[in-house]
Design a protein around this motif. Structure first.
Motif, PDB file in Angstrom:
ATOM      1  N   THR A 101       0.855  -1.183   0.000  1.00  0.00           N
ATOM      2  CA  THR A 101       0.000   0.000   0.000  1.00  0.00           C
ATOM      3  C   THR A 101       0.896   1.240   0.000  1.00  0.00           C
ATOM      4  OG1 THR A 101      -1.686  -1.166   1.234  1.00  0.00           O
ATOM      5  CG2 THR A 101      -1.801   1.232   1.245  1.00  0.00           C
ATOM      6  N   GLY A 102       0.562   2.215  -0.837  1.00  0.00           N
ATOM      7  CA  GLY A 102       1.319   3.453  -0.893  1.00  0.00           C
ATOM      8  C   GLY A 102       0.841   4.335  -2.022  1.00  0.00           C
ATOM      9  N   THR A 103       1.391   5.523  -2.080  1.00  0.00           N
ATOM     10  CA  THR A 103       1.002   6.490  -3.105  1.00  0.00           C
ATOM     11  C   THR A 103       1.850   6.322  -4.360  1.00  0.00           C
ATOM     12  OG1 THR A 103       2.581   8.176  -2.417  1.00  0.00           O
ATOM     13  CG2 THR A 103       0.423   8.163  -1.307  1.00  0.00           C
ATOM     14  N   TYR A 104       1.401   6.955  -5.429  1.00  0.00           N
ATOM     15  CA  TYR A 104       2.142   6.979  -6.688  1.00  0.00           C
ATOM     16  C   TYR A 104       3.538   7.564  -6.468  1.00  0.00           C
ATOM     17  CZ  TYR A 104       3.300   8.420 -11.460  1.00  0.00           C
ATOM     18  OH  TYR A 104       3.928   8.610 -12.658  1.00  0.00           O
ATOM     19  N   THR A 105       3.611   8.657  -5.716  1.00  0.00           N
ATOM     20  CA  THR A 105       4.890   9.311  -5.449  1.00  0.00           C
ATOM     21  C   THR A 105       5.821   8.390  -4.668  1.00  0.00           C
ATOM     22  OG1 THR A 105       3.866  11.484  -5.507  1.00  0.00           O
ATOM     23  CG2 THR A 105       5.986  11.326  -4.378  1.00  0.00           C
ATOM     24  N   GLU A 106       5.286   7.699  -3.662  1.00  0.00           N
ATOM     25  CA  GLU A 106       6.105   6.761  -2.892  1.00  0.00           C
ATOM     26  C   GLU A 106       6.627   5.630  -3.779  1.00  0.00           C
ATOM     27  OE1 GLU A 106       4.203   6.967   1.565  1.00  0.00           O
ATOM     28  OE2 GLU A 106       3.108   5.873   0.012  1.00  0.00           O
ATOM     29  N   ASN A 107       5.784   5.161  -4.685  1.00  0.00           N
ATOM     30  CA  ASN A 107       6.191   4.104  -5.605  1.00  0.00           C
ATOM     31  C   ASN A 107       7.352   4.569  -6.485  1.00  0.00           C
ATOM     32  OD1 ASN A 107       5.865   1.497  -6.934  1.00  0.00           O
ATOM     33  ND2 ASN A 107       5.015   2.665  -8.637  1.00  0.00           N
ATOM     34  N   ASN A 108       7.242   5.774  -7.022  1.00  0.00           N
ATOM     35  CA  ASN A 108       8.316   6.308  -7.857  1.00  0.00           C
ATOM     36  C   ASN A 108       9.591   6.523  -7.049  1.00  0.00           C
ATOM     37  OD1 ASN A 108       6.937   6.289 -10.259  1.00  0.00           O
ATOM     38  ND2 ASN A 108       6.212   8.380 -10.053  1.00  0.00           N
ATOM     39  N   TYR A 109       9.449   7.011  -5.840  1.00  0.00           N
ATOM     40  CA  TYR A 109      10.616   7.215  -4.982  1.00  0.00           C
ATOM     41  C   TYR A 109      11.316   5.885  -4.716  1.00  0.00           C
ATOM     42  CZ  TYR A 109      13.519   8.581  -1.053  1.00  0.00           C
ATOM     43  OH  TYR A 109      14.589   8.792  -0.229  1.00  0.00           O
ATOM     44  N   ASP A 110      10.542   4.849  -4.422  1.00  0.00           N
ATOM     45  CA  ASP A 110      11.118   3.512  -4.202  1.00  0.00           C
ATOM     46  C   ASP A 110      11.931   3.071  -5.411  1.00  0.00           C
ATOM     47  OD1 ASP A 110       9.794   3.372  -1.769  1.00  0.00           O
ATOM     48  OD2 ASP A 110       8.170   2.093  -2.533  1.00  0.00           O
ATOM     49  N   ALA A 111      11.367   3.267  -6.593  1.00  0.00           N
ATOM     50  CA  ALA A 111      12.047   2.844  -7.816  1.00  0.00           C
ATOM     51  C   ALA A 111      13.330   3.641  -8.040  1.00  0.00           C
ATOM     52  CB  ALA A 111      11.114   2.993  -9.021  1.00  0.00           C
ATOM     53  N   VAL A 112      13.302   4.923  -7.737  1.00  0.00           N
ATOM     54  CA  VAL A 112      14.495   5.760  -7.886  1.00  0.00           C
ATOM     55  C   VAL A 112      15.594   5.269  -6.952  1.00  0.00           C
ATOM     56  CG1 VAL A 112      15.439   8.073  -7.491  1.00  0.00           C
ATOM     57  CG2 VAL A 112      13.283   7.802  -8.699  1.00  0.00           C
ATOM     58  N   ILE A 113      15.236   5.028  -5.708  1.00  0.00           N
ATOM     59  CA  ILE A 113      16.216   4.579  -4.719  1.00  0.00           C
ATOM     60  C   ILE A 113      16.863   3.266  -5.158  1.00  0.00           C
ATOM     61  CG2 ILE A 113      16.470   3.748  -2.330  1.00  0.00           C
ATOM     62  CD1 ILE A 113      16.145   6.811  -2.689  1.00  0.00           C
ATOM     63  N   ARG A 114      16.080   2.392  -5.770  1.00  0.00           N
ATOM     64  CA  ARG A 114      16.602   1.099  -6.234  1.00  0.00           C
ATOM     65  C   ARG A 114      17.216   1.191  -7.624  1.00  0.00           C
ATOM     66  NH1 ARG A 114      11.677  -0.478  -3.839  1.00  0.00           N
ATOM     67  NH2 ARG A 114      10.701  -0.703  -5.874  1.00  0.00           N
ATOM     68  N   GLY A 115      17.212   2.389  -8.226  1.00  0.00           N
ATOM     69  CA  GLY A 115      17.801   2.556  -9.555  1.00  0.00           C
ATOM     70  C   GLY A 115      16.902   2.090 -10.676  1.00  0.00           C
ATOM     71  N   GLY A 116      15.597   1.947 -10.410  1.00  0.00           N
ATOM     72  CA  GLY A 116      14.675   1.437 -11.415  1.00  0.00           C
ATOM     73  C   GLY A 116      14.315   2.439 -12.488  1.00  0.00           C
ATOM     74  N   ILE A 117      14.066   3.682 -12.107  1.00  0.00           N
ATOM     75  CA  ILE A 117      13.671   4.709 -13.072  1.00  0.00           C
ATOM     76  C   ILE A 117      14.239   6.058 -12.670  1.00  0.00           C
ATOM     77  CG2 ILE A 117      11.514   3.606 -13.787  1.00  0.00           C
ATOM     78  CD1 ILE A 117      10.070   5.591 -11.904  1.00  0.00           C
ATOM     79  N   ASP A 118      14.240   6.963 -13.608  1.00  0.00           N
ATOM     80  CA  ASP A 118      14.573   8.365 -13.339  1.00  0.00           C
ATOM     81  C   ASP A 118      15.797   8.549 -12.461  1.00  0.00           C
ATOM     82  OD1 ASP A 118      12.466   9.220 -14.835  1.00  0.00           O
ATOM     83  OD2 ASP A 118      11.157   9.620 -13.147  1.00  0.00           O
ATOM     84  N   HIS A 119      16.838   7.805 -12.708  1.00  0.00           N
ATOM     85  CA  HIS A 119      18.029   7.912 -11.873  1.00  0.00           C
ATOM     86  C   HIS A 119      19.126   8.742 -12.530  1.00  0.00           C
ATOM     87  CE1 HIS A 119      18.557   4.366 -14.422  1.00  0.00           C
ATOM     88  NE2 HIS A 119      19.817   4.681 -14.428  1.00  0.00           N
ATOM     89  N   ASP A 120      18.755   9.467 -13.579  1.00  0.00           N
ATOM     90  CA  ASP A 120      19.775  10.220 -14.301  1.00  0.00           C
ATOM     91  C   ASP A 120      20.020  11.621 -13.729  1.00  0.00           C
ATOM     92  OD1 ASP A 120      17.814  11.243 -17.210  1.00  0.00           O
ATOM     93  OD2 ASP A 120      17.198  10.717 -15.204  1.00  0.00           O
ATOM     94  N   PHE A 121      19.227  12.072 -12.765  1.00  0.00           N
ATOM     95  CA  PHE A 121      19.434  13.378 -12.155  1.00  0.00           C
ATOM     96  C   PHE A 121      19.480  13.253 -10.640  1.00  0.00           C
ATOM     97  CE2 PHE A 121      17.259  14.917 -16.096  1.00  0.00           C
ATOM     98  CZ  PHE A 121      18.327  15.638 -16.593  1.00  0.00           C
ATOM     99  N   GLU A 122      20.301  14.064 -10.038  1.00  0.00           N
ATOM    100  CA  GLU A 122      20.376  14.150  -8.583  1.00  0.00           C
ATOM    101  C   GLU A 122      19.368  15.206  -8.107  1.00  0.00           C
ATOM    102  OE1 GLU A 122      22.347  12.351  -6.544  1.00  0.00           O
ATOM    103  OE2 GLU A 122      23.068  11.237  -8.277  1.00  0.00           O
ATOM    104  N   PRO A 123      18.910  15.112  -6.860  1.00  0.00           N
ATOM    105  CA  PRO A 123      17.935  16.097  -6.374  1.00  0.00           C
ATOM    106  C   PRO A 123      18.377  17.550  -6.550  1.00  0.00           C
ATOM    107  CG  PRO A 123      18.032  14.260  -4.866  1.00  0.00           C
ATOM    108  CD  PRO A 123      19.131  14.041  -5.891  1.00  0.00           C
TER     109      PRO A 123
END
Length: 83
Positions: free
Chosen positions: A18-40
């Protein structure tokens, strides 16, 4: 729902939390799944440049990406978790 395996087509209930769309995307970023080409800090700078009137095309040239990618960042459709 949050996908623990970063496979968008996966429907295995054991891979979902269970979680939000934003949390899902954040999880994927942390694991290197998506959108990992830019730093915050780069995302913040991109948004700052856009807020000051720099076009998405100009910013895209600076960061070697597409204007569409930059537009999605500026509209917070990508990297929504970066404040």
């Amino acid at each position: 729902m949050r996908h623990t395996c970063d496979n968008e087509s996966c429907c295995n209930p054991n891979h979902l939390l269970t979680g939000t769309y934003t949390e899902n995307n954040y999880d994927a970023v942390i694991r290197g799944g998506i959108d990992h080409d830019f730093e915050p800090h780069q995302i913040r700078r991109i948004r700052q440049l856009n807020d000051r009137g720099t076009s998405c095309g100009e910013i895209a040239s600076e960061y070697s990406t597409s204007a569409g990618h930059i537009r999605m960042i500026c509209e917070r459709k990508r990297y929504a978790w970066v404040d």
